[in-house]
Design a protein around this motif. Structure first.
Motif, short mmCIF file in Angstrom:
data_model
loop_
_atom_site.label_atom_id
_atom_site.label_comp_id
_atom_site.label_asym_id
_atom_site.label_seq_id
_atom_site.Cartn_x
_atom_site.Cartn_y
_atom_site.Cartn_z
N SER A 123 -2.99 1.41 32.89
CA SER A 123 -3.92 2.51 32.93
C SER A 123 -5.52 2.28 33.01
CB SER A 123 -3.70 3.37 31.69
OG SER A 123 -4.56 4.64 31.62
N HIS B 162 3.18 5.13 36.79
CA HIS B 162 1.88 5.43 36.37
C HIS B 162 0.99 6.11 37.16
CE1 HIS B 162 -1.83 5.27 33.93
NE2 HIS B 162 -2.21 4.67 34.83
N LEU B 163 1.37 5.82 38.64
CA LEU B 163 0.56 6.57 39.72
C LEU B 163 1.18 8.02 40.32
CD1 LEU B 163 -0.33 3.41 41.89
CD2 LEU B 163 -1.75 4.81 40.42
N GLU C 190 -11.01 2.39 33.13
CA GLU C 190 -11.43 2.74 31.91
C GLU C 190 -12.29 2.26 30.97
OE1 GLU C 190 -7.27 5.55 31.74
OE2 GLU C 190 -7.47 3.91 30.48
N ARG D 223 -7.42 2.67 36.60
CA ARG D 223 -8.30 3.85 36.24
C ARG D 223 -9.78 3.49 35.88
NH1 ARG D 223 -5.04 8.07 37.36
NH2 ARG D 223 -3.06 8.30 36.69
N LEU E 298 -5.19 16.36 40.82
CA LEU E 298 -4.66 14.95 41.46
C LEU E 298 -3.65 15.26 42.46
CD1 LEU E 298 -4.50 13.00 38.13
CD2 LEU E 298 -5.94 12.70 39.95
#
Length: 515
Positions: A125, A155-156, A131, A129, A234
């Motif tokens: 993640s 995850h995607l 983060e 992404r 998304l």
């Protein structure tokens, strides 16, 4: 150098323990230590699938405990618990370096010089992404990369369930009627698909058009801030992309459906993250070749790195492979009767062996039919996809069930494989991925179906090696197809026979560690 220190410490520890340990500990430990010192990535295939065998873990724990700089260790929760409760306490008593260890979903602080254990979900993640929870440049060990593609694709994947429709109506109260109409039309269209064993279907163009129309209604001005809930935002962003799979899963009894969107390939998403830190990727059986070219292509790992593949021990890890000749091909009407005959003979001949017998069948209707037939002959010993089994039970299961539960079930003395676990083209998601490879004019069987099958096969037989047990392979394609040699290579080391009698089970009758 750190490699020399690690070699000496680990060798002394193994001698002190006086137990039968993995033969490649020292070699792998030196390689991990070298990767830490040089900041050079590495890909290591330990031989046995990592989800089942953790015997190699000392090989990377000793180097990261002795390394004087920070390290990130990525592993599943179950592996972390094993490391923290079993492996680390033993090593702490032997290795004098008091390196701190913490479990977290982010880095501890800029001055922290210890080890951070984190999950694949948290690490991916952050990296996918951006983060910023884990700084770049910190050497990272990823344990169990056999599942890296699954972790990444999960995850995607964007999901839209029933509560998301309700959230959408709350977020866009002026369009509730339009949202409700599209949902009704989608429900009518999706439930007209003929039933299949998977209860999932690729979204057709008519259904896409309904979603496009809803998007234009809810967000009429492109490239402006979207008022939509994040899952919908998304989903609409990815809906028109050509390299995305969009499908639905339906629950016919409740009349509900869910929408899903996931990338067909993940290499482009993973490729940028490998340059952010030196990474040691550790898996069991990732590729038949030491360089793991196909596997590296699939995860976008094209950079220069060290690749190493350890072979299984030809004496301790051998399986007895029973491969009868003359069985019809799986796609013929005669196959089921011939397969049942072989299963009866196999179960009867193995009565001298106490322990679990497992029959793997990928086809859902066939699995139920075989379960009913064998239960009529062998009684309550036969169970279909259940974990509560007799000591001498017979488990009939699909590949996914066996993969998920084999770590908590007794190691089978006999494992029968009805057909190779080649993903079925009848599965809509498999068909969608194959269509993507065809569109790129790539060899979809060599690059996708066969690697998936070999990986699944190697995981399935791993517990059998503990007892040098019997694997019965009833799929005659291994004999008649050119890829059969690759299947046998994936199963090696093995002792192969086409003759069935009780002597075949002599190796499985006792624990090899007791000899």
């Amino acid at each position: 150098m750190i490699e020399v220190e690690v070699h000496q410490q680990l060798r002394a520890f193994l001698r002190e323990q006086g137990e039968p340990y993995w033969a490649h500990h020292l070699t792998m430990a030196r390689l991990v230590a070298r990767a830490l010192r040089l900041g050079r990535s590495a890909l290591i295939q330990t031989g046995a699938p990592s989800g089942y065998h953790g015997r190699y873990r000392l090989s990377y724990l000793v180097p990261i405990l002795m390394w004087q700089e920070p390290v990130i260790l990525v592993a599943t929760d179950s592996v972390q618990q094993r490391i923290l409760r079993v492996e680390i306490p033993r090593l702490r008593q032997w290795i004098s370096h008091p390196k701190p260890i913490q479990t977290s979903d982010r880095w501890i602080g800029c001055d922290y010089q210890g080890i951070v254990l984190t999950t694949p979900e948290a690490w991916l993640s952050d990296r996918l992404r951006g983060e910023g929870r884990f700084p770049a440049g910190i050497p990272t060990i990823i344990d169990g990369v056999d599942d890296l593609e699954t972790w990444t694709r999960d995850h995607l994947t964007t999901h839209l369930h029933t509560p998301d429709w309700e959230a959408l109506m709350l977020a866009c109260p002026s369009h509730q009627e339009a949202i409700r109409d599209v949902r009704i039309q989608l429900t009518r269209s999706l439930f007209q698909h003929p039933a299949n064993p998977y209860e999932c279907y690729l979204i057709e163009q008519e259904e896409r058009d309904l979603l496009y129309a809803l998007q234009r209604t809810l967000h009429p001005i492109p490239r402006t801030p979207s008022p939509l809930p994040q899952p919908w935002k998304l989903f609409f962003e990815r809906l028109p992309l050509k390299d995305e799979l969009v499908w639905t899963t339906i629950e016919r009894q409740s009349g509900q459906f869910s929408l899903h969107c996931a990338p067909v390939e993940i290499a482009s998403a993973l490729h940028p993250i490998w340059a952010q830190q030196p990474t040691v990727l550790i898996g069991g059986a990732l590729d038949l070749e030491p360089e793991a070219t196909i596997y590296r292509d699939r995860i976008g790992l094209q950079d220069d790195l060290t690749c190493l593949k350890f072979a299984l021990d030809r004496q301790e890890d051998v399986i007895q492979l029973y491969q009868p000749e003359g069985i019809p091909m799986p796609n013929t009407p005669q196959f089921q009767a011939a397969m049942l005959g072989e299963l009866r003979s196999l179960l009867t001949a193995s009565t001298s062996v106490q322990g679990l017998s497992v029959i793997l069948i990928g086809d859902t209707p066939l699995k139920a039919q075989v379960g009913s037939t064998l239960a009529a002959e062998f009684g309550s010993r036969v169970q279909v996809e259940r974990t509560c089994l007799d000591d001498n039970g017979i488990l009939i299961a699909g590949w996914e069930f066996w993969r998920q539960h084999q770590s908590v079930l007794p190691a089978p003395r006999v494992l029968a494989i009805a057909t190779l676990p080649i993903p079925s083209l009848e599965h809509p998601l498999v068909a969608g991925r194959v269509a993507y490879y065809k569109q790129l004019r790539q060899d979809w069987f060599r690059l996708y179906l066969l690697p998936e099958a070999l990986s699944e096969l190697q995981r399935a037989v791993a517990p059998v090696r503990d007892w040098q047990g019997v694997v019965a392979l009833l799929d005659s394609r291994v004999i008649h197809r050119t890829y059969g040699a690759q299947v046998l290579a994936a199963l090696s080391p093995l002792a192969r026979t086409s003759y069935l009698d009780s002597s075949l089970f002599s190796h499985a009758a006792s624990n090899p560690w007791e000899n």
